[in-house]
Design an enzyme around this catalytic site. Structure first.
Site, PDB file in Angstrom:
ATOM      1  N   GLU A   1       0.806  -1.223   0.000  1.00 29.19           N
ATOM      2  CA  GLU A   1       0.000   0.000   0.000  1.00 29.19           C
ATOM      3  C   GLU A   1       0.838   1.272   0.000  1.00 29.19           C
ATOM      4  O   GLU A   1       0.435   2.285  -0.557  1.00 29.19           O
ATOM      5  CB  GLU A   1      -0.965   0.015   1.187  1.00 29.19           C
ATOM      6  CG  GLU A   1      -2.234  -0.812   0.977  1.00 29.19           C
ATOM      7  CD  GLU A   1      -2.014  -2.304   1.138  1.00 29.19           C
ATOM      8  OE1 GLU A   1      -0.964  -2.700   1.680  1.00 29.19           O
ATOM      9  OE2 GLU A   1      -2.891  -3.087   0.728  1.00 29.19           O
TER      10      GLU A   1
ATOM     11  N   HIS B   1     -11.339  -5.800   9.003  1.00 30.13           N
ATOM     12  CA  HIS B   1     -11.741  -5.624   7.605  1.00 30.13           C
ATOM     13  C   HIS B   1     -13.106  -4.955   7.459  1.00 30.13           C
ATOM     14  O   HIS B   1     -13.675  -4.971   6.377  1.00 30.13           O
ATOM     15  CB  HIS B   1     -11.801  -6.998   6.909  1.00 30.13           C
ATOM     16  CG  HIS B   1     -10.521  -7.387   6.252  1.00 30.13           C
ATOM     17  ND1 HIS B   1      -9.348  -7.522   6.949  1.00 30.13           N
ATOM     18  CD2 HIS B   1     -10.222  -7.652   4.949  1.00 30.13           C
ATOM     19  CE1 HIS B   1      -8.388  -7.883   6.104  1.00 30.13           C
ATOM     20  NE2 HIS B   1      -8.889  -7.957   4.900  1.00 30.13           N
TER      21      HIS B   1
END
Lengths: 324, 318
Positions: A60, A129
């Site tokens: 990321e 998540h």
């Protein structure tokens, strides 16, 4: 007006802007060969090829840092974070770099970057998540944060975001890709930083956005059956925040609730309530109630997860409470 | 290199030294705020390295950036003005010591999150690759930055995608007060590039000509092959990590030993030994630098402060 899904709306916005401007490219995990984790970029790789649809390693910092660099030197990347939870891995790039580099260097360059991120709970993905941390990102000056609640807004706002010369975090909700809605035919954009009345009413104001809008519209239907007319203001953009429609509505109804999916403490609702108290105190007829997520990490178990997330009946109950 | 170019490098190195010596005085006098990290001892690195670039090649570095800014052609006036937080600085006084940039000179900053600028450097190269040009991005960082995740993500991407980045590790032996041996799994930093299948080499960072030659060779490779390259430059900072460093982590003898290898002294001797310049000519250069620095301080001190309106400008472009 055509009726399309949120997924189609976002996909159309991306494709139209890629066709319009060769500087636009997509960069992220599984955006290409796979077709997008949520199938938003399905077919893009075949149409545009690997130069414009860049599949990255699972990294990321490289994705967002790389997109920032490319934006600084004149390209217009649309970076995709598979989920907004992964933004925490790249937190430095989102809030430290994208949001500050232009200012810190005295405006020497622009940073035309869109970060698309999928957020939200309700899919039994467990605590790491399933977050809705929008308020965290909206805290930082220098970043713009957009989070649409209808296909029409998603398409128009994403097109504006891609054309904008500033870094924009564009937050989509994982459970809303199948939501259908009317979308204007042909080319249109919707300005960033404008709230919108999504339903008119006179008894109370519901301030919300994204998933909260879907829930609030349903709650308003329930309330209407009991003769209560709720006005719904959709923020659409969290930063810069457009309070005008909120205050206008509140000055009419004098009662409000704020609905968001994120946690209540230090959340979007806290900001809206403060602003109403600061800017329309004389119009307050009842304490404003925040409907939000319970203060727990989201559990896997479906019943427990749903119990922690705000529901339509929570909104109905809160609405009746402020009307007491 | 021709004589003029060599003398220009000498001028640049002395200028960096003097600007920073004056900067340190102004810091002690309370005229410069925040953190200030001096480049003294490392002048040969930015000077030799950046002399080897073409003007279209981009430079990005960490927070020890005054020397890099001067090597990129930013004037001492502007560097001093930014140090003093004046409106006439490159970043209008909003960046300060750690954030020197002038993108018109392809100097993209001065970045103060250790390792944070490495993925951004990869991003410049992504932008250039997308634009189908063969510009190089020269990304400088310290040994300390090679231990953080950003470094590894950036190197991996650069090699995987064939990005034109020259990674330059200025190994000055310490990340703040922690020596390379205490922080890095390998003492020879360039071994990390091996892990990414990246071509690499090491050069003596106290010798400006050696740095120039190594940089030239590396840049030719990057431009021609469309691949990244990793250059480790051995160097040493003569001053503390930043102003106000008690320097408990290293011995005075060690510092003294390195100072005997002063890059300006080495270059001075080389120029005299090879009869490239006379002592008089070098003295004249030093005198010219003194004037330049005095003028820069005067420029900075007499420059206006940013206005209250400037507080709110440059946040967004739209």
């Amino acid at each position: 007006m055509a009726k399309i899904t949120m997924r189609e709306a976002i996909s159309q916005a991306l494709m139209e802007e890629m066709d319009r401007d060769p500087a636009v490219f997509i960069i992220g995990e599984e955006v290409g060969v796979w077709g997008g984790t949520y199938a938003v970029t399905k077919g893009f790789y075949d149409k545009y090829g690997p130069d414009r649809i860049k599949d990255t390693p699972i990294a990321e910092n490289a994705i967002i840092g790389g997109a920032i660099g490319a934006a600084m030197v004149g390209q217009r990347p649309v970076a995709e974070l598979m989920t907004i939870n992964f933004a925490f891995s790249a937190m430095d790039y989102v809030v430290n770099q994208a949001a500050k580099l232009r200012y810190m260097f005295g405006g020497q360059f622009m940073l035309p970057l869109v970060i698309r991120a999928v957020g939200g709970g309700g899919r039994q993905l467990g605590a790491t998540h399933s977050q809705t941390p929008d308020a965290v990102f909206a805290h930082f000056p220098g970043l713009k944060v957009v989070s649409p609640g209808t296909p029409e807004d998603a398409k128009g706002l994403l097109k504006s975001a891609i054309r904008s010369n500033d870094p924009i975090l564009f937050i989509e909700h994982a459970t809303m890709y199948q939501v259908r809605g009317e979308v204007p035919e042909g080319e249109y954009t919707i300005p960033i930083g404008k709230s919108k009345i999504q339903r008119e009413g006179s008894d109370l104001t519901i301030v919300t956005y994204c998933k909260g809008l879907e829930l609030s519209m349903k709650a308003a239907d329930e309330l209407a059956k009991e003769g209560i007319q709720a006005e719904i203001v959709d923020l659409r953009t969290l930063r810069p925040l457009d309070m005008e429609p909120v205050l206008e509505s509140f000055k009419k109804t004098n009662r409000a609730i704020v609905v968001e999916e994120g946690w209540k403490s230090y959340g979007v609702g806290s900001e809206i309530v403060s602003r109403i108290y600061e800017e329309a105190f004389d119009y307050v007829d009842a304490p404003i109630i925040r409907v939000a997520q319970k203060e727990v990490p989201l559990p896997y178990n479906r019943t427990l997860e749903q119990a922690a997330l705000p529901q339509v009946h929570d909104i109905v109950t809160a609405a009746k409470e402020v009307l007491k | 290199m021709k004589k003029e170019q060599l003398l220009d490098l000498y001028h640049q190195m002395v200028l960096i030294r003097r600007v920073e010596e004056r900067g340190a005085e102004l810091y002690q006098a309370g005229k410069i705020g925040g953190f200030m990290h001096l480049y003294i001892g490392q002048e040969a690195v930015s000077t030799g390295l950046i002399a080897a670039r073409e003007s279209r090649d981009r430079v990005i570095t960490a927070y020890r950036d005054h020397g890099v800014a001067l090597s990129c052609g930013i004037s001492a006036d502007q560097v001093m003005a930014e140090l003093l937080g004046k409106a006439t600085g490159m970043s209008k006084g909003k960046g300060g010591s750690m954030h020197m940039a002038d993108v018109s000179k392809n100097m993209w900053g001065g970045h103060a999150i250790v390792g944070g600028h490495l993925p951004i450097a990869a991003g410049f190269a992504i932008g250039d690759q997308y634009a189908k040009n063969d510009n190089i991005t020269i990304c400088m960082f310290g040994d300390g930055a090679t231990n953080i995740g950003y470094f590894h993500e950036a190197l991996n991407l650069a090699k995987t995608w064939g990005l034109r980045v020259l990674w330059v590790c200025e190994n000055n032996q310490y990340g703040m007060g922690t020596s390379v041996e205490r922080a890095s799994a390998v003492n020879e930093i360039r071994q990390k590039a091996e892990g990414y299948g990246m071509k690499n080499s090491q050069v003596d960072g106290m010798d400006v000509v050696k740095v120039y030659e190594a940089a030239k060779e590396a840049m030719d490779y990057v431009r021609k092959e469309g691949q990244p390259y990793f250059l480790e430059v051995d160097t040493y900072r003569f001053r503390g990590h930043s102003m106000g460093d008690p320097e408990r982590y290293r011995k005075a003898e060690e510092v003294k030993q390195w100072q005997e290898n002063d890059p300006i002294g080495i270059f001075n001797r080389q120029l005299l030994d090879k009869k490239t310049a006379t002592k008089k000519a070098l003295d004249e250069i030093e005198a010219r630098v003194d004037e330049e620095v005095a003028k820069a301080v005067e420029f900075a001190e007499s420059s206006p402060e940013p206005t209250m309106e400037d507080l709110y400008t440059d946040i967004y472009a739209d």
